[in-house]
Design a protein around this motif. Structure first.
Motif, PDB file in Angstrom:
ATOM      1  N   THR A  51      -5.746   2.854   2.534  1.00  0.00           N
ATOM      2  CA  THR A  51      -4.314   1.918   1.715  1.00  0.00           C
ATOM      3  C   THR A  51      -3.768   3.147   1.614  1.00  0.00           C
ATOM      4  O   THR A  51      -2.931   2.881   1.604  1.00  0.00           O
ATOM      5  CB  THR A  51      -5.160   1.352   0.371  1.00  0.00           C
ATOM      6  N   VAL A  77       0.366  -7.534   2.308  1.00  0.00           N
ATOM      7  CA  VAL A  77      -1.293  -6.861   2.666  1.00  0.00           C
ATOM      8  C   VAL A  77      -1.518  -7.936   3.316  1.00  0.00           C
ATOM      9  O   VAL A  77      -2.534  -8.447   3.554  1.00  0.00           O
ATOM     10  CB  VAL A  77      -2.744  -6.401   1.038  1.00  0.00           C
ATOM     11  N   LEU A  79      -5.762  -7.445   5.145  1.00  0.00           N
ATOM     12  CA  LEU A  79      -7.111  -7.100   5.404  1.00  0.00           C
ATOM     13  C   LEU A  79      -7.869  -7.755   6.530  1.00  0.00           C
ATOM     14  O   LEU A  79      -8.267  -8.944   7.368  1.00  0.00           O
ATOM     15  CB  LEU A  79      -8.101  -7.839   4.328  1.00  0.00           C
ATOM     16  N   MET A  88      -9.208  -2.234  -2.020  1.00  0.00           N
ATOM     17  CA  MET A  88      -8.084  -1.902  -1.913  1.00  0.00           C
ATOM     18  C   MET A  88      -6.393  -1.933  -2.883  1.00  0.00           C
ATOM     19  O   MET A  88      -6.313  -0.765  -2.696  1.00  0.00           O
ATOM     20  CB  MET A  88      -7.315  -3.099  -1.287  1.00  0.00           C
ATOM     21  N   TYR A  92      -4.146   0.462  -4.159  1.00  0.00           N
ATOM     22  CA  TYR A  92      -2.609  -0.215  -4.325  1.00  0.00           C
ATOM     23  C   TYR A  92      -1.984   0.135  -5.559  1.00  0.00           C
ATOM     24  O   TYR A  92      -0.878   0.233  -5.914  1.00  0.00           O
ATOM     25  CB  TYR A  92      -3.079  -1.523  -4.156  1.00  0.00           C
ATOM     26  N   VAL A 117      -6.942  -2.069   6.900  1.00  0.00           N
ATOM     27  CA  VAL A 117      -5.688  -2.604   5.929  1.00  0.00           C
ATOM     28  C   VAL A 117      -4.622  -2.057   6.967  1.00  0.00           C
ATOM     29  O   VAL A 117      -4.265  -1.061   7.240  1.00  0.00           O
ATOM     30  CB  VAL A 117      -6.201  -2.381   4.975  1.00  0.00           C
ATOM     31  N   ILE A 119       0.130  -2.873   5.662  1.00  0.00           N
ATOM     32  CA  ILE A 119       0.520  -2.952   4.701  1.00  0.00           C
ATOM     33  C   ILE A 119       2.121  -3.355   5.187  1.00  0.00           C
ATOM     34  O   ILE A 119       2.677  -1.677   5.261  1.00  0.00           O
ATOM     35  CB  ILE A 119       0.304  -2.437   3.187  1.00  0.00           C
TER      36      ILE A 119
END
Length: 126
Positions: A51, A77, A79, A88, A92, A117, A119
């Motif tokens: 992350t 996001v 996952l 996470m 974050y 992950v 984003i």
């Protein structure tokens, strides 16, 4: 008019997409994974470490477009395992300590390159 955002401070696109796009008012980042700027995947990294790398990549793209993490309006996001949400989220939250952006978080069947992950972000350009 749409402009492509590209920086060497984040990994190059590994497919038919751009790191980001902007119209001068908004910037949209492509989904960023835990790859270093040379494109190497973080091997055996925890979700927290992944992350952090992902959000550093997002920040680099935003900076290139004239924005910052403080300008982020919305993130999504993705996952690989929703059980990783809490880990996470702890990392974050360190990137958005006050007034965090709107966010969606979803579990997906799989992510490219076996990452945990990914984003993407939408931000205002200063």
């Amino acid at each position: 008019m749409r402009e492509i955002v590209n920086t060497n401070a984040a990994p190059a696109a590994i497919g038919a997409y751009s790191q980001g796009t902007t119209n001068g008012e908004l910037v949209f980042t492509a989904g960023q994974g835990p790859l270093d700027p040379d494109g190497e995947v973080l091997e055996d990294a925890s979700i927290a470490e992944q992350t952090e790398r992902v959000l550093d990549n997002v920040a680099a793209i935003l900076e290139e477009a004239g924005a910052s993490m403080d300008d982020v309006m919305k993130t999504t996001v993705f996952l690989d395992d929703i059980e990783d949400f809490e880990e996470m989220n702890e990392t974050y939250a360190t990137y958005f300590e006050t007034e965090p952006p709107a966010r969606s978080a979803v579990e997906v069947g799989a992510l490219p390159l076996g990452i945990g992950v990914e984003i993407e972000a939408i931000a205002l350009v200063e």
